[in-house]
Design an enzyme around this catalytic site. Structure first.
Site, PDB file in Angstrom:
ATOM      1  N   GLU A  16      41.036   6.236  -5.105  1.00  0.00           N
ATOM      2  CA  GLU A  16      39.637   7.016  -5.105  1.00  0.00           C
ATOM      3  C   GLU A  16      38.527   6.411  -4.184  1.00  0.00           C
ATOM      4  O   GLU A  16      38.715   5.657  -3.760  1.00  0.00           O
ATOM      5  CB  GLU A  16      39.151   7.391  -6.543  1.00  0.00           C
ATOM      6  CG  GLU A  16      40.137   8.026  -7.409  1.00  0.00           C
ATOM      7  CD  GLU A  16      39.933   9.438  -7.196  1.00  0.00           C
ATOM      8  OE1 GLU A  16      39.275   9.907  -6.451  1.00  0.00           O
ATOM      9  OE2 GLU A  16      40.686  10.179  -7.970  1.00  0.00           O
ATOM     10  N   ARG A  99      34.769   8.124 -20.402  1.00  0.00           N
ATOM     11  CA  ARG A  99      34.567   6.883 -19.291  1.00  0.00           C
ATOM     12  C   ARG A  99      34.380   7.412 -17.991  1.00  0.00           C
ATOM     13  O   ARG A  99      34.127   8.665 -17.731  1.00  0.00           O
ATOM     14  CB  ARG A  99      35.889   6.015 -19.084  1.00  0.00           C
ATOM     15  CG  ARG A  99      37.037   6.931 -18.195  1.00  0.00           C
ATOM     16  CD  ARG A  99      38.060   5.931 -17.639  1.00  0.00           C
ATOM     17  NE  ARG A  99      39.175   6.444 -16.823  1.00  0.00           N
ATOM     18  CZ  ARG A  99      39.069   6.735 -15.303  1.00  0.00           C
ATOM     19  NH1 ARG A  99      38.061   6.363 -14.821  1.00  0.00           N
ATOM     20  NH2 ARG A  99      40.109   7.413 -14.800  1.00  0.00           N
ATOM     21  N   ASN A 101      33.653   8.520 -13.997  1.00  0.00           N
ATOM     22  CA  ASN A 101      34.637   8.648 -12.974  1.00  0.00           C
ATOM     23  C   ASN A 101      33.749   8.743 -11.553  1.00  0.00           C
ATOM     24  O   ASN A 101      33.142   7.889 -11.441  1.00  0.00           O
ATOM     25  CB  ASN A 101      35.234  10.281 -13.260  1.00  0.00           C
ATOM     26  CG  ASN A 101      36.569  10.469 -12.517  1.00  0.00           C
ATOM     27  OD1 ASN A 101      37.452   9.643 -12.475  1.00  0.00           O
ATOM     28  ND2 ASN A 101      36.874  11.652 -12.179  1.00  0.00           N
ATOM     29  N   ASN A 157      34.076  15.357 -10.738  1.00  0.00           N
ATOM     30  CA  ASN A 157      34.367  15.118  -9.643  1.00  0.00           C
ATOM     31  C   ASN A 157      33.817  15.713  -8.461  1.00  0.00           C
ATOM     32  O   ASN A 157      32.763  16.594  -8.593  1.00  0.00           O
ATOM     33  CB  ASN A 157      35.905  15.568  -9.184  1.00  0.00           C
ATOM     34  CG  ASN A 157      36.922  14.350  -9.522  1.00  0.00           C
ATOM     35  OD1 ASN A 157      36.813  13.255  -9.080  1.00  0.00           O
ATOM     36  ND2 ASN A 157      38.023  14.424 -10.309  1.00  0.00           N
ATOM     37  N   ASP A 207      39.369  17.770  -6.350  1.00  0.00           N
ATOM     38  CA  ASP A 207      39.247  16.313  -6.662  1.00  0.00           C
ATOM     39  C   ASP A 207      37.876  15.776  -5.684  1.00  0.00           C
ATOM     40  O   ASP A 207      36.915  16.650  -5.589  1.00  0.00           O
ATOM     41  CB  ASP A 207      40.350  15.274  -6.185  1.00  0.00           C
ATOM     42  CG  ASP A 207      40.495  14.161  -7.245  1.00  0.00           C
ATOM     43  OD1 ASP A 207      39.618  13.583  -7.536  1.00  0.00           O
ATOM     44  OD2 ASP A 207      41.597  13.977  -7.655  1.00  0.00           O
TER      45      ASP A 207
END
Length: 300
Positions: A16, A99, A101, A157, A207
């Site tokens: 990522e 969490r 990202n 995202n 994404d």
């Protein structure tokens, strides 16, 4: 002619956050669930790996040296030489279902990072993902103050800004959308969030994303094997078939900012192993005929 090259066959579990550093002429990216930061030159040479103590959602380089990280357990400074982290703040301390990202720095040097359902904390694998969760989006300023600026996302995202800094794009992979919001660069304020892009019938979902110098948005369609260029009005301008199904994020880089770097993931999805050649690798796309914009470093 467009050419796609496998630059590093690194088999990232969840690659990522590609990040081209203009100053150091080096590309960085992360393996989110392997707790790693990777780096290489524009041509893939001098490949290096650094380690972090827990899952990493996103990172940005700092104005001086080192990086700021959005780890599963909060915002941290990172020293590449010692590979040590220093906690800045953890706004998720009272939110065990989440969490951090994806994240990125605006052109005033503020770091934005959003959240996802906490399905993969190595310290507590018993915490389930929350399909109905509405995760927050945070901004951390140069004075290290942390501000919640939005919420309502299951898997945040695609943060990026228009070239004129007046529009902030970000989305939700679970809802398969990218929104556009009005953006105030002077204050870091966000308002008037509206739908810009939905899945539009493509397989997979949205994404990581980036914006090029012409103001068009490039988005990786994870689980769909495509990279799509969208016009500022959300219409589709171009579709590129990726060499692997699970592309995860994109970023322009190279000396002329004309190479599109693409991360991918090799982890099994819904229990199905990934067997494609190059899965989890870093790819470089040449010959697109457009350039990106330099990324700003975190101001502190």
């Amino acid at each position: 002619m467009v050419e796609i090259r496998l630059l590093a066959d690194c088999r990232n579990h969840l690659g990522e956050n590609p990040l081209w550093d203009v100053q150091g002429e080096r590309l960085y990216w992360i393996d989110s669930t392997a707790c790693e930061i990777w780096a290489c030159r524009a041509d893939g040479s001098e490949l290096r790996t650094h380690y972090v103590p827990t899952f990493i959602g996103s990172m940005a380089l700092r104005k001086g040296s080192g990086a700021i990280l959005a780890l599963a357990n909060g915002f941290h400074f990172y020293d590449f030489a010692s590979q040590e982290t220093t906690l800045i703040a953890n706004p998720l301390a009272d939110k065990p279902g989440y969490r951090f990202n994806d994240g990125k720095v605006d052109r005033a040097g503020r770091f934005f990072a959003g959240c996802m359902g906490h399905d993969c904390d190595p310290s507590d694998v018993t915490v389930p993902r929350k399909p109905g969760a509405e995760g927050p989006l945070y901004r951390i300023d140069a004075d290290l103050s942390v501000h919640q600026i939005d919420a309502g996302m299951i898997c945040f995202n695609a943060p990026c800004w228009s070239p004129d800094n007046r529009t902030f794009y970000y989305g939700d992979s679970e809802h398969k959308v990218i929104w556009a919001s009005d953006y105030d660069l002077a204050t870091g304020g966000v308002s008037n969030r509206r739908l810009l892009i939905s899945d539009q019938g493509f397989p997979g979902t949205v994404d990581g994303a980036t914006v090029d110098s012409e103001g068009f948005l490039w988005n990786a369609k994870v689980l769909g094997g495509r990279i799509i260029r969208y016009a500022p009005d959300g219409s589709i301008d171009r579709v590129i078939e990726a060499p692997v199904r699970n592309v995860t994020s994109v970023m322009f880089g190279g000396p002329d900012l004309d190479v599109l770097y693409v991360t991918s993931m090799a982890k099994p999805v819904r229990g199905v192993p990934t067997t494609q050649a190059g899965a989890g690798g870093l790819f470089a796309i040449h010959g697109l005929g457009v350039r990106g914009l330099p990324e700003t470093r975190f101001a502190a």
